[in-house]
Design a protein around this motif. Sequence first.
Motif, PDB file in Angstrom:
ATOM      1  N   ALA A 483       1.136  -1.106  -0.097  1.00  0.00           N
ATOM      2  CA  ALA A 483       0.135  -0.220  -0.074  1.00  0.00           C
ATOM      3  C   ALA A 483       1.179   1.210   0.011  1.00  0.00           C
ATOM      4  O   ALA A 483       0.636   2.257  -0.187  1.00  0.00           O
ATOM      5  N   THR A 484       2.352   1.171   0.001  1.00  0.00           N
ATOM      6  CA  THR A 484       3.142   2.324  -0.120  1.00  0.00           C
ATOM      7  C   THR A 484       2.703   3.092  -1.260  1.00  0.00           C
ATOM      8  O   THR A 484       2.562   2.625  -2.302  1.00  0.00           O
ATOM      9  N   ILE A 485       2.366   3.870  -1.008  1.00  0.00           N
ATOM     10  CA  ILE A 485       2.243   5.740  -1.834  1.00  0.00           C
ATOM     11  C   ILE A 485       3.601   5.916  -2.930  1.00  0.00           C
ATOM     12  O   ILE A 485       4.739   5.804  -2.501  1.00  0.00           O
ATOM     13  N   ILE A 486       3.330   5.493  -4.243  1.00  0.00           N
ATOM     14  CA  ILE A 486       5.142   5.670  -4.849  1.00  0.00           C
ATOM     15  C   ILE A 486       4.599   7.001  -6.182  1.00  0.00           C
ATOM     16  O   ILE A 486       3.617   6.399  -6.428  1.00  0.00           O
ATOM     17  N   ASN A 487       5.275   8.117  -6.339  1.00  0.00           N
ATOM     18  CA  ASN A 487       4.061   9.223  -7.159  1.00  0.00           C
ATOM     19  C   ASN A 487       5.110   8.798  -8.856  1.00  0.00           C
ATOM     20  O   ASN A 487       6.664   8.340  -8.576  1.00  0.00           O
ATOM     21  N   ASP A 488       3.978   8.255  -9.750  1.00  0.00           N
ATOM     22  CA  ASP A 488       4.734   8.061 -10.658  1.00  0.00           C
ATOM     23  C   ASP A 488       4.506   9.355 -11.493  1.00  0.00           C
ATOM     24  O   ASP A 488       3.383   9.910 -12.026  1.00  0.00           O
ATOM     25  N   ALA A 489       5.612   9.813 -11.641  1.00  0.00           N
ATOM     26  CA  ALA A 489       5.875  11.252 -12.007  1.00  0.00           C
ATOM     27  C   ALA A 489       7.372  11.065 -13.212  1.00  0.00           C
ATOM     28  O   ALA A 489       8.058  10.282 -12.050  1.00  0.00           O
ATOM     29  N   PRO A 490       7.832  11.804 -14.051  1.00  0.00           N
ATOM     30  CA  PRO A 490       8.669  12.228 -14.839  1.00  0.00           C
ATOM     31  C   PRO A 490       9.299  12.158 -13.462  1.00  0.00           C
ATOM     32  O   PRO A 490       9.690  12.653 -13.030  1.00  0.00           O
ATOM     33  N   VAL A 491      11.194  11.829 -14.233  1.00  0.00           N
ATOM     34  CA  VAL A 491      12.239  12.019 -13.501  1.00  0.00           C
ATOM     35  C   VAL A 491      13.342  11.844 -14.626  1.00  0.00           C
ATOM     36  O   VAL A 491      12.908  11.708 -15.876  1.00  0.00           O
ATOM     37  N   VAL A 492      14.068  13.242 -14.248  1.00  0.00           N
ATOM     38  CA  VAL A 492      15.919  13.382 -14.979  1.00  0.00           C
ATOM     39  C   VAL A 492      16.927  12.999 -14.281  1.00  0.00           C
ATOM     40  O   VAL A 492      17.273  12.992 -12.993  1.00  0.00           O
ATOM     41  N   LEU A 517       2.333   0.411  -4.830  1.00  0.00           N
ATOM     42  CA  LEU A 517       2.619  -0.043  -5.167  1.00  0.00           C
ATOM     43  C   LEU A 517       2.451  -1.576  -5.566  1.00  0.00           C
ATOM     44  O   LEU A 517       2.659  -2.053  -6.542  1.00  0.00           O
ATOM     45  N   ARG A 518       0.946  -1.977  -5.439  1.00  0.00           N
ATOM     46  CA  ARG A 518       0.420  -2.912  -5.908  1.00  0.00           C
ATOM     47  C   ARG A 518      -0.195  -3.037  -7.167  1.00  0.00           C
ATOM     48  O   ARG A 518       0.075  -3.644  -8.096  1.00  0.00           O
ATOM     49  N   LYS A 519      -0.483  -1.460  -7.326  1.00  0.00           N
ATOM     50  CA  LYS A 519      -0.807  -1.242  -8.825  1.00  0.00           C
ATOM     51  C   LYS A 519       0.618  -1.056  -9.332  1.00  0.00           C
ATOM     52  O   LYS A 519       0.266  -1.128 -11.053  1.00  0.00           O
ATOM     53  N   ALA A 520       0.873  -0.633  -9.200  1.00  0.00           N
ATOM     54  CA  ALA A 520       2.668  -0.119  -9.643  1.00  0.00           C
ATOM     55  C   ALA A 520       3.081  -2.060 -10.432  1.00  0.00           C
ATOM     56  O   ALA A 520       3.449  -1.262 -11.794  1.00  0.00           O
ATOM     57  N   LEU A 521       3.210  -2.477  -9.693  1.00  0.00           N
ATOM     58  CA  LEU A 521       3.785  -4.299 -10.240  1.00  0.00           C
ATOM     59  C   LEU A 521       2.621  -4.641 -11.420  1.00  0.00           C
ATOM     60  O   LEU A 521       3.042  -4.559 -12.399  1.00  0.00           O
ATOM     61  N   TYR A 522       1.448  -4.343 -10.817  1.00  0.00           N
ATOM     62  CA  TYR A 522       0.468  -4.834 -11.947  1.00  0.00           C
ATOM     63  C   TYR A 522       0.645  -4.104 -13.427  1.00  0.00           C
ATOM     64  O   TYR A 522       0.091  -5.053 -14.357  1.00  0.00           O
ATOM     65  N   SER A 523       0.428  -2.655 -12.681  1.00  0.00           N
ATOM     66  CA  SER A 523       0.704  -1.850 -13.720  1.00  0.00           C
ATOM     67  C   SER A 523       1.986  -1.470 -15.096  1.00  0.00           C
ATOM     68  O   SER A 523       1.881  -1.393 -15.988  1.00  0.00           O
ATOM     69  N   SER A 524       3.376  -2.761 -14.149  1.00  0.00           N
ATOM     70  CA  SER A 524       4.332  -2.121 -14.880  1.00  0.00           C
ATOM     71  C   SER A 524       4.761  -1.126 -14.839  1.00  0.00           C
ATOM     72  O   SER A 524       5.327  -0.630 -16.243  1.00  0.00           O
ATOM     73  N   ARG A 525       4.473   0.116 -13.786  1.00  0.00           N
ATOM     74  CA  ARG A 525       5.018   1.438 -14.095  1.00  0.00           C
ATOM     75  C   ARG A 525       6.384   1.388 -14.065  1.00  0.00           C
ATOM     76  O   ARG A 525       6.811   1.449 -12.621  1.00  0.00           O
ATOM     77  N   MET A 668      -0.597 -12.028  -9.099  1.00  0.00           N
ATOM     78  CA  MET A 668      -1.658 -12.639  -9.200  1.00  0.00           C
ATOM     79  C   MET A 668      -2.578 -11.188  -9.724  1.00  0.00           C
ATOM     80  O   MET A 668      -3.067 -12.221 -11.293  1.00  0.00           O
ATOM     81  N   ASP A 669      -2.111 -10.191  -9.659  1.00  0.00           N
ATOM     82  CA  ASP A 669      -3.160  -9.640  -9.768  1.00  0.00           C
ATOM     83  C   ASP A 669      -2.685  -9.363 -11.097  1.00  0.00           C
ATOM     84  O   ASP A 669      -3.671  -8.589 -11.680  1.00  0.00           O
ATOM     85  N   VAL A 670      -1.318  -9.142 -11.773  1.00  0.00           N
ATOM     86  CA  VAL A 670      -0.666  -9.088 -12.836  1.00  0.00           C
ATOM     87  C   VAL A 670      -1.676 -10.035 -13.773  1.00  0.00           C
ATOM     88  O   VAL A 670      -2.254  -9.520 -14.917  1.00  0.00           O
ATOM     89  N   ILE A 671      -1.946 -11.519 -13.422  1.00  0.00           N
ATOM     90  CA  ILE A 671      -3.190 -12.108 -14.338  1.00  0.00           C
ATOM     91  C   ILE A 671      -4.402 -11.572 -14.064  1.00  0.00           C
ATOM     92  O   ILE A 671      -5.010 -11.022 -15.309  1.00  0.00           O
ATOM     93  N   THR A 672      -5.166 -10.805 -13.182  1.00  0.00           N
ATOM     94  CA  THR A 672      -6.279 -10.224 -13.119  1.00  0.00           C
ATOM     95  C   THR A 672      -7.032  -8.871 -14.135  1.00  0.00           C
ATOM     96  O   THR A 672      -8.084  -8.891 -14.502  1.00  0.00           O
ATOM     97  N   LYS A 673      -5.514  -7.859 -13.309  1.00  0.00           N
ATOM     98  CA  LYS A 673      -6.323  -7.009 -13.382  1.00  0.00           C
ATOM     99  C   LYS A 673      -5.215  -6.264 -15.061  1.00  0.00           C
ATOM    100  O   LYS A 673      -5.245  -5.349 -14.635  1.00  0.00           O
ATOM    101  N   GLY A 674      -4.235  -6.791 -14.866  1.00  0.00           N
ATOM    102  CA  GLY A 674      -2.548  -6.152 -15.439  1.00  0.00           C
ATOM    103  C   GLY A 674      -2.400  -6.684 -17.385  1.00  0.00           C
ATOM    104  O   GLY A 674      -3.244  -7.582 -17.421  1.00  0.00           O
TER     105      GLY A 674
END
Length: 816
Positions: A483-492, A517-525, A668-674
């Motif tokens: 559940a840790t929140i990570i910012n999916d934003a541009p980096v340089v 984190l969970r969503k970031a993994l199954y969405s491959s961010r 498992m979420d990669v299979i069901t959602k990602g």
Amino acid sequence: MPLPRSTLKLLLSLFVLFVSGTGLVLSAAFIYLSPQLPSPESLREVELKTPLRIYTQEGELIGEFGEERRIPINHQQIPPLFVKAILAAEDDGFYTHHGVDIKGLLRAASQLLMTGHIQSGGSTITMQVAKNYFLSHKRTFSRKFREILLAIQIERELNKDEILELYINKIFLGNRAYGIAAAAQVYYGKSISELNLAQLAMIAGLPKAPSAYNPLANPTRAQSRRDWILGRMKNLNYIDDDMYKEATRQAITASYHGSKVAVDSPYIAEMARQEMIELYGNNAYTDGYEVYTTVSGKLQIKAQEAMITGLKAYDNRHGYRGPEAQLEDISEESTSNALSSYRVIANMIPAAVIALEDNLATLRFRDNSEAVLSWSDSMSKLSPYLSVNSVGAKPKSLEEIIAVGDIIRVQKTASGYDITQRPNIEGAMIALSPHNGAIIALVGGFDFRQSNFNRALQAKRQPGSNFKPFVYAAALEHGLTPATIINDAPVVFDSAKLEDTWRPVNSSGNFYGPTRLRKALYSSRNLVSIRILRETGINKTIRYMNRFGFDSDAMPRDLSLALGSYALTPMELVKGYAILANGGYGVEPYLIERIEDDQQNILFSANPATVCRLPDCDIDTDNNNDQASDEAQSLEQILTTDSEAKLPNYAEQVIDARVAYLIDSMLMDVITKGTGRRALSLKRHDLAGKTGTTNGPTDAWFSGYNQDIVTTTWVGFDRYDNMGRREYGGSAALPIWIDFMSEALKGSESKNRQQPDGLVTVRIDPETGELASANQGNAIFETFRSENVPVRESNTGISNPVDLEEDLNLENDLFE
């Protein structure tokens, strides 16, 4: 008119002198040669050269290695009709003489006196045994004397049945076949007990001259020899007139049969061969070892079919590249010579186009047979290849696809032939048991005979996002949560260490802001993965990778590691996934289950480190540590240990079982959602996995598993060519994985993974990762290690955020 008495006396004296002289010569020869002769008793313990054979776990033949093809049999297994055939052909007095046929020797001597050369040797079967086992084949008087003396000694030591058994197992019968059982397989593809009288007589005719009477090279002479033997059998009353007539009427049915391989899997066979050579040297080819592998025959065949189907599907998407060659001369001789250098690959048959008109083409094959190729709807899909990202217009006639003189490939269909082509792209697949590392199936490329480079073991490729689960596991180990929140934003990244500014992006090109984190993994961010690695620390992450068996010294010590820039083989990768699949236990991939000698004595039996969870296993830590140290031993060292004295070998827990459980649930979420949603077609709820695609793209991956099988699939070009902008792990590798797993999972039920102690499931706010309020409508459940359960700190805003900066500098403290 009777001879004078004086003449008779003279003749009698000469005869006595001749016999006496012959006796003296033979006595002198015996006295001189006897000390040099080997003991016939050693024949009882003789070891015939028998090839190395490799089998599946079910006992199906995978491969055979050795210059001499031999299948030793005992006397009881010799068909009685063959015994009669070989006696009629070679030695009809075998059961009455004492090793030497005097008449035969006198006949040979008379031929020598008349011609000055040794023509027939007058050899009995016993003399041939003496020659084949102890002597050279040079035609000299000294060798002949040794042969005679040895034959006499052999007859004293062994009975007739033992001698005949030695003979039929040793004789060379052409086409690498030694012994009658191997000859039956080579010439007829059957066991010796399945052959009819005509076929048995054909084999019985081979010992005299395997080349001259070979039914494959000289069928006419072979038939004459066969019929002569049948005639001898009739004259000796071994067979009756009806049997003779029926056998002589039969046509020559011999044809070449290679090893009767049930599961043609040369990559597996070669792996086993190499291990055996390391253990036994060149004796591995001759001592009759039988190697039983861990491979499932059914799943190995399916793995190969899935790989071929998947690579051809990729190839078809990118268009038809045209003929493999073009001939100016299409005469029968020219096309036959040209096609002789092309072999059938995956049922794709090479053919020359020798005529083309009105959507009909005449094809000629390597055996000079011909067939007609007609236009079909499937050929309209053969759009020409323009580039890796584009194809031309669909063809409307054969003339747009092929021309006279083309060497093309076709595939047999129910209605005729279709045009196909050999893919340039390659692939690899490995399926393991996560319980002990047993290799269930392995494919090292499209076709071993086209390229024996085993990509499953030898090709180090960047895994891309397929590596992310291990980076995430390190993050969870060091305090982050799903559940840790990570910012999916541009980096340089701008540093003197880089040649240019690095601006990593997600595969979609979009940015999604604060992400769990969970969503970031199954969405491959990608950007989240980079920030996770930075938060955990590169050194900490790399040290953690040792637990999965990865080579930490070879890893790049920069943030590109988060995107899978560490090159590794499919075997190394699937080993890491096995640890996630089995709950965190380290297992080593292995292929050889047991080794037997030619008497079926077990020389080696594998004792792999095997997952066993408490309380099912009464694990003695000291004993298990000793056993674990044995894993570092070579197979050669293990062979010398007493298999009965081996202790249970329990796999070591290498990562926290709770971390393995959390990563498993995220995968498992990669299979069901990602990105792995295609795998939903398998209709299972126990599958987990991850796609992977590298820049270009040049590599496509999918690794996935349930609790009983873990499989990694890779697709790419050997020369790192671009695969095309619409090719990803989910489109190129995942379909192959699904095709294979559809068979691997057949008949099994989905299993729920047992949750280890020390985990807590609570309701959280999906936007903040904090504990949800009691009446929050959009709350979701999430699982945490007990020490990492979040708290609710505020009513608004983002809780426990990590690194919301938009620019990161490589000079910052990234390593701890």
